[in-house]
Write a protein that holds these residues in place. Structure first.
Motif, PDB file in Angstrom:
ATOM      1  N   ASN A  15       0.885  -1.161   0.013  1.00 52.74           N
ATOM      2  CA  ASN A  15       0.034   0.035   0.168  1.00 52.74           C
ATOM      3  C   ASN A  15       0.888   1.163  -0.023  1.00 52.74           C
ATOM      4  O   ASN A  15       1.430   1.606   0.955  1.00 52.74           O
ATOM      5  N   ASN A  45      -2.546  -6.485   0.591  1.00 53.35           N
ATOM      6  CA  ASN A  45      -2.993  -5.211   0.729  1.00 53.35           C
ATOM      7  C   ASN A  45      -4.439  -4.980   0.371  1.00 53.35           C
ATOM      8  O   ASN A  45      -4.982  -5.696  -0.534  1.00 53.35           O
ATOM      9  N   VAL A  46      -5.153  -3.891   1.051  1.00 51.58           N
ATOM     10  CA  VAL A  46      -6.379  -3.741   0.858  1.00 51.58           C
ATOM     11  C   VAL A  46      -6.315  -2.467  -0.006  1.00 51.58           C
ATOM     12  O   VAL A  46      -5.891  -1.371   0.417  1.00 51.58           O
ATOM     13  N   TYR A  67     -14.560  -3.946  -0.313  1.00 52.24           N
ATOM     14  CA  TYR A  67     -12.785  -3.751  -0.316  1.00 52.24           C
ATOM     15  C   TYR A  67     -12.225  -4.547  -1.271  1.00 52.24           C
ATOM     16  O   TYR A  67     -12.366  -6.005  -1.063  1.00 52.24           O
ATOM     17  N   ILE A  69      -9.046  -6.840  -1.797  1.00 50.59           N
ATOM     18  CA  ILE A  69      -7.939  -7.527  -1.411  1.00 50.59           C
ATOM     19  C   ILE A  69      -6.996  -7.961  -2.492  1.00 50.59           C
ATOM     20  O   ILE A  69      -7.330  -8.693  -3.539  1.00 50.59           O
ATOM     21  N   THR A  71      -3.193  -9.645  -3.371  1.00 51.85           N
ATOM     22  CA  THR A  71      -2.350 -10.621  -2.865  1.00 51.85           C
ATOM     23  C   THR A  71      -1.286 -10.933  -4.110  1.00 51.85           C
ATOM     24  O   THR A  71      -1.568 -10.975  -5.324  1.00 51.85           O
ATOM     25  N   SER A  88      -6.660 -10.576  -7.156  1.00 49.71           N
ATOM     26  CA  SER A  88      -7.456  -9.600  -6.151  1.00 49.71           C
ATOM     27  C   SER A  88      -8.840 -10.151  -6.078  1.00 49.71           C
ATOM     28  O   SER A  88      -9.299 -10.939  -7.047  1.00 49.71           O
ATOM     29  N   ARG A 141     -10.658   1.098   5.642  1.00 51.10           N
ATOM     30  CA  ARG A 141      -9.795   0.321   4.545  1.00 51.10           C
ATOM     31  C   ARG A 141      -8.560   0.105   5.184  1.00 51.10           C
ATOM     32  O   ARG A 141      -8.009  -0.993   5.138  1.00 51.10           O
ATOM     33  N   GLU A 145      -6.854  -3.772   6.304  1.00 51.43           N
ATOM     34  CA  GLU A 145      -5.595  -4.045   5.839  1.00 51.43           C
ATOM     35  C   GLU A 145      -4.699  -4.340   7.135  1.00 51.43           C
ATOM     36  O   GLU A 145      -4.056  -5.428   6.918  1.00 51.43           O
ATOM     37  N   ASN A 146      -4.654  -3.685   8.018  1.00 52.43           N
ATOM     38  CA  ASN A 146      -3.986  -4.068   9.208  1.00 52.43           C
ATOM     39  C   ASN A 146      -4.363  -5.125   9.789  1.00 52.43           C
ATOM     40  O   ASN A 146      -3.423  -6.092  10.192  1.00 52.43           O
TER      41      ASN A 146
END
Lengths: 436, 432
Positions: A15, A45-46, A67, A69, A71, A88, A141, A145-146
């Motif tokens: 991100n 990440n988102v 959202y 995602i 990868t 994604s 968002r 992601e976190n």
């Protein structure tokens, strides 16, 4: 934003919206993990959020946010070359909730990372409490992601197949989750509450941890409330200075010699008033860090409650075993040591026949055998739970100390930046005033 | 200043001066004549550059700096030491007024008297009476309408004291007003002397006559107000609005800051509370609390500064505009009176000689009024500019100071965290 990695490999956080200080924080918040975590092999990440409309479970139109995602497999050998495009898929908040509930039930000894808040709380007036507000969506968002990064870097959770398919399998993931039957395994609130009240010998450490969780929750809530009020007030102070800008400008129109100085001073007052928006946006980030740990306390308490439940069940099993053994003894020796309804009825209605007594003793014997197995199992279960849970609690504790210290430091850095801006604006204004 | 000029003839004239007239520089002689104390007609009797004033007095309080003028002050006035007096009828405050001067018409070089607000008010009225078109610096208000402020509240007394001090000093700096006999008596007379002097002067009937004439004149209105006075009028109107706005804005800022401070005060204690539950985090949390408490103290000081420095000055200039409007009105009245008599002359047949003489006198009066006003206007603009510039510069400086102090607080926090970190095994932490 967390990145737990081992040794030299640093998982690339895809991100690019992170500020330099956030990025630094991520890279610095490393911990040597036992065992490989998913994050070492995969970028997550988102990336985006989008509004969708569709029919819900009761066939009504609703608007919701999804959202994206993304990868991508981490391949150290291909560093420098153009990375492959990421895979994604889209997920909505409720799916994240489902994932988390699954993890909570399946890994009850883990302090499971929290999701960002469902609804905006601790808002100060300028922040909207509306779920559709773009700022709220953006912060969510980041929070989602976190969450994913935390799970992906957890030594236990990151290996979970359901988690992996959450990230990679768009269709039919929900069905797969339900198929695990995790919902049946979850403990009811009532059951847990009951255990908490009646357990006799829980591990002291868990009791202390639970107490700590309560205190932390209380103090962070208080801090967030105070902070929101302070932000509100600070906003007011800065914005009123904008009025100086306006009046200086008007005043400069009627002055000859003072005009230029006033006019330019006025611009600086406007700049000062405008600067508060950025300042408070950065502070929001600090609030989010606190909120994560506020929500973590719930997960912490959940682990402690699970321990109490395990312990309680063990105690119940042991108690049951003891009482059955006692009954056997009474039957064998004919003495009634404890008051029991059976005892009374047999006294009233006559003794049993030796055959009946034999049968009873046999039943009891097999029950006792089962009971002993049960106690052994429960004991092992409890011990296993305590061991694993305590490992994770220690891990959590270290993570918390690290993260919160970082948060305090980044708050100080923010304050410094705010002071520097203030010094600059007022020094410039002073220059202009000197020209009045 | 002692030569009696109102306008500093040595001032650079790069920009068009606000006095709007080039003739003023030639008017020196007229001003000398009208200075009540005759010893000042001869500018040489007193060396303008003589600096025999006690040096200590210069340092005691801030002077308004007029850069172009040499420091020729020879009369220094301080207002301090408020004391409360209780009588059967009332309670009031007196202030000590200390005068140190080298002027020869003062018998002594030092005077100490006590005066109350009423006395200042009397002085102002007398000065305005004697010099209707001179601009007398405003007095602090008689009552504070804000409601919450008690008359004998410490801040109120302090603010009033400073304003009275400024009031007297402005008069002392004024080439004409400082020569006033009433001013001298105010500074030097004992209480009973002052009281008896107050009773003198034009009687009630004469004062009533003045008032009636003034009202009649203002009803009549002015026919041909000179353009320059129209300009001044327009300016005063706008300026008044701006000052009022700035006053309100500043009050609001102070209010908002106080509310911010109240909330901020809760932060430190919350971090301290938190530190009680932690182990590793105890030190950082306690330090956070310390930093926040220090920032609170700095903010408190900043708010106080604002209230003591910028706000009173803005307020003074709001009051100034009332004075300016009154001065313009009085000038208008003089003109109106002249115009009226002039018109009356046209319709008169007999006794025109006496009337002509009267009209001449009025014309002179008008010309003098216009000139003094123009002169004093330039003077006023200059000191307004100096005052407000200084006040805003001061405010900006205080704000910079405030931020610098807070900056130091947070930097020391970072430093202490880094020291702890370096004692651990983390690598470099960059400052972003």
């Amino acid at each position: 934003m967390m990145a737990d990695t081992g040794s030299e490999e640093i998982a690339v956080i895809g991100n690019t919206d992170l500020t330099p200080s956030e990025l630094e924080n991520n890279i610095k918040n490393t911990m040597v993990e036992k065992g490989a975590t998913l994050l070492k092999r995969m970028e997550i990440n988102v990336a985006e959020a989008e509004k969708r409309t569709g029919k819900n479970a009761v066939s009504m139109q609703e608007t919701y946010t999804v959202y994206l995602i993304e990868t991508r497999a981490v391949d150290p050998s291909s560093e420098g070359a153009n990375p492959a495009p990421p895979d994604s898929l889209w997920r909505r908040y409720s799916e994240f909730e489902l994932l988390r509930n699954y993890l909570l039930v399946t890994y009850s000894f883990v302090v499971v990372p929290p999701l960002p808040e469902k609804r905006a709380e601790f808002v100060w007036h300028k922040l909207s409490a509306d779920n559709m507000d773009p700022d709220f969506v953006e912060r969510r968002r980041v929070g989602l992601e976190n969450f994913l990064l935390r799970v992906a870097s957890h030594p236990v959770l990151s290996n979970d197949k359901i988690f992996y398919s959450f990230l990679t399998q768009e269709q039919g993931w929900k069905e797969v989750v339900f198929e695990t039957g995790f919902q049946a395994k979850s403990d009811s609130r009532l059951k847990a509450l009951n255990a908490t009240f009646r357990v006799k010998n829980p591990d002291k450490r868990f009791a202390e941890m639970k107490h700590y969780g309560d205190e932390l929750q209380s103090v962070i809530s208080q801090l967030l409330r105070v902070r929101a009020r302070v932000a509100d007030r600070l906003y007011g102070v800065y914005k009123v200075h904008g009025n100086y800008g306006r009046v200086f400008s008007e005043w400069s129109a009627i002055e000859r010699e003072m005009g230029d100085g006033l006019q330019s001073a006025g611009h600086h007052m406007d700049a000062y008033a405008a600067s508060v928006d950025d300042i408070l946006e950065e502070e929001e980030h600090y609030a989010d860090q606190l909120k994560e740990y506020l929500f973590y306390t719930e997960a912490l308490r959940a682990v402690c409650r699970k321990h109490e439940l395990c312990q309680f069940e063990l105690e119940m099993a042991a108690q049951d075993l003891t009482s059955k053994k006692q009954q056997r003894e009474e039957l064998a020796t004919g003495t009634v040591r404890t008051f029991s309804l059976k005892g009374m009825t047999s006294k009233l209605f006559g003794q049993e026949t030796p055959e009946q007594r034999e049968a009873k003793i046999k039943t009891l014997e097999s029950q006792i055998e089962e009971g002993e197995e049960m106690v052994k199992d429960k004991n092992a279960e409890s011990e296993e739970f305590v061991k694993n849970a305590w490992v994770d609690i220690e891990r959590f504790r270290e993570q918390k100390d690290r993260d919160l210290k970082e948060a305090l430091i980044s708050y100080a850095i923010m304050q410094i930046s705010m002071c520097k801006k203030g010094i600059q604006v007022w020094s410039n204004a002073k220059e202009c005033f000197s020209k009045m | 200043m002692m030569s009696g000029t109102v306008v500093d003839s040595g001032s650079p004239t790069a920009a068009v001066p606000d006095e709007l007239s080039g003739q003023i520089l030639d008017e020196d002689e007229d001003f000398e004549v009208f200075c009540k104390d005759s010893t000042f007609t001869d500018g040489g009797s007193l060396n303008a550059s003589m600096q025999t004033s006690p040096g200590s007095m210069v340092n005691q309080y801030k002077f308004e700096e007029e850069e172009e003028q040499p420091d020729t002050k020879d009369i220094f006035v301080t207002v301090d030491n408020p004391e409360s007096h209780v009588t059967a009828i009332e309670t009031f405050i007196t202030y000590r007024v200390l005068t140190k001067t080298t002027r020869s018409e003062f018998d002594s070089s030092e005077y100490e008297v006590r005066r109350r607000y009423q006395d200042f008010f009397w002085l102002k009225s007398k000065l305005e009476e004697a010099h209707p078109t001179l601009i007398v610096h405003p007095l602090p208000e008689k009552f504070v309408m804000k409601g919450m402020v008690e008359r004998f509240n410490n801040d109120f007394i302090e603010t009033r004291k400073r304003a009275l001090h400024k009031f007297l000093n402005r008069i002392a700096e004024h080439p004409i007003l400082s020569c006033s006999e009433d001013f001298k008596i105010f500074l030097t007379a004992q209480a009973w002397e002052l009281a008896s002097h107050k009773k003198q002067g034009p009687g009630l009937l004469s004062r009533m006559g003045d008032t009636v004439r003034a009202v009649a004149a203002s009803v009549r209105g002015v026919r041909n107000r000179p353009e320059e006075f129209n300009d001044i009028q327009d300016y005063v109107e706008s300026f008044s609005q701006k000052m009022t706005s700035l006053d309100k804005i500043t009050q609001r800022i102070i209010r908002e800051k106080k509310e911010y401070l109240e909330e901020l005060r809760e932060c430190g204690p919350t971090y301290t509370l938190w530190s009680g539950s932690e182990e590793e985090l105890v030190e950082p949390l306690k330090q956070m609390a310390g930093c926040l408490d220090r920032c609170c103290r700095e903010t408190e000081e900043q708010v106080q500064q604002l209230g003591n420095n910028l706000l009173p000055i803005l307020h003074e200039y709001v009051l100034c505009t009332e004075t300016l409007k009154a001065v313009l009105r009085r000038r208008d009245n003089i003109q109106a009176e002249f115009e009226a008599k002039n018109e009356a002359l046209a319709t008169k047949r007999t006794d025109t000689e006496a009337m002509k003489e009267e009209i001449d006198k009025l014309e002179d009066k008008l010309e003098f009024a216009n000139n003094t006003l123009k002169g004093d206007w330039g003077r006023w603009k200059k000191s307004m500019r100096a005052d407000l510039r200084a006040a805003f510069i001061n405010t900006a400086e205080k704000n910079v100071e405030h931020y610098e102090k807070c900056l130091a607080v947070w930097e020391s926090f970072l430093l202490s965290q880094r020291t702890e970190a370096n004692e651990g095994d983390d690598g470099d932490r960059d400052d972003s």
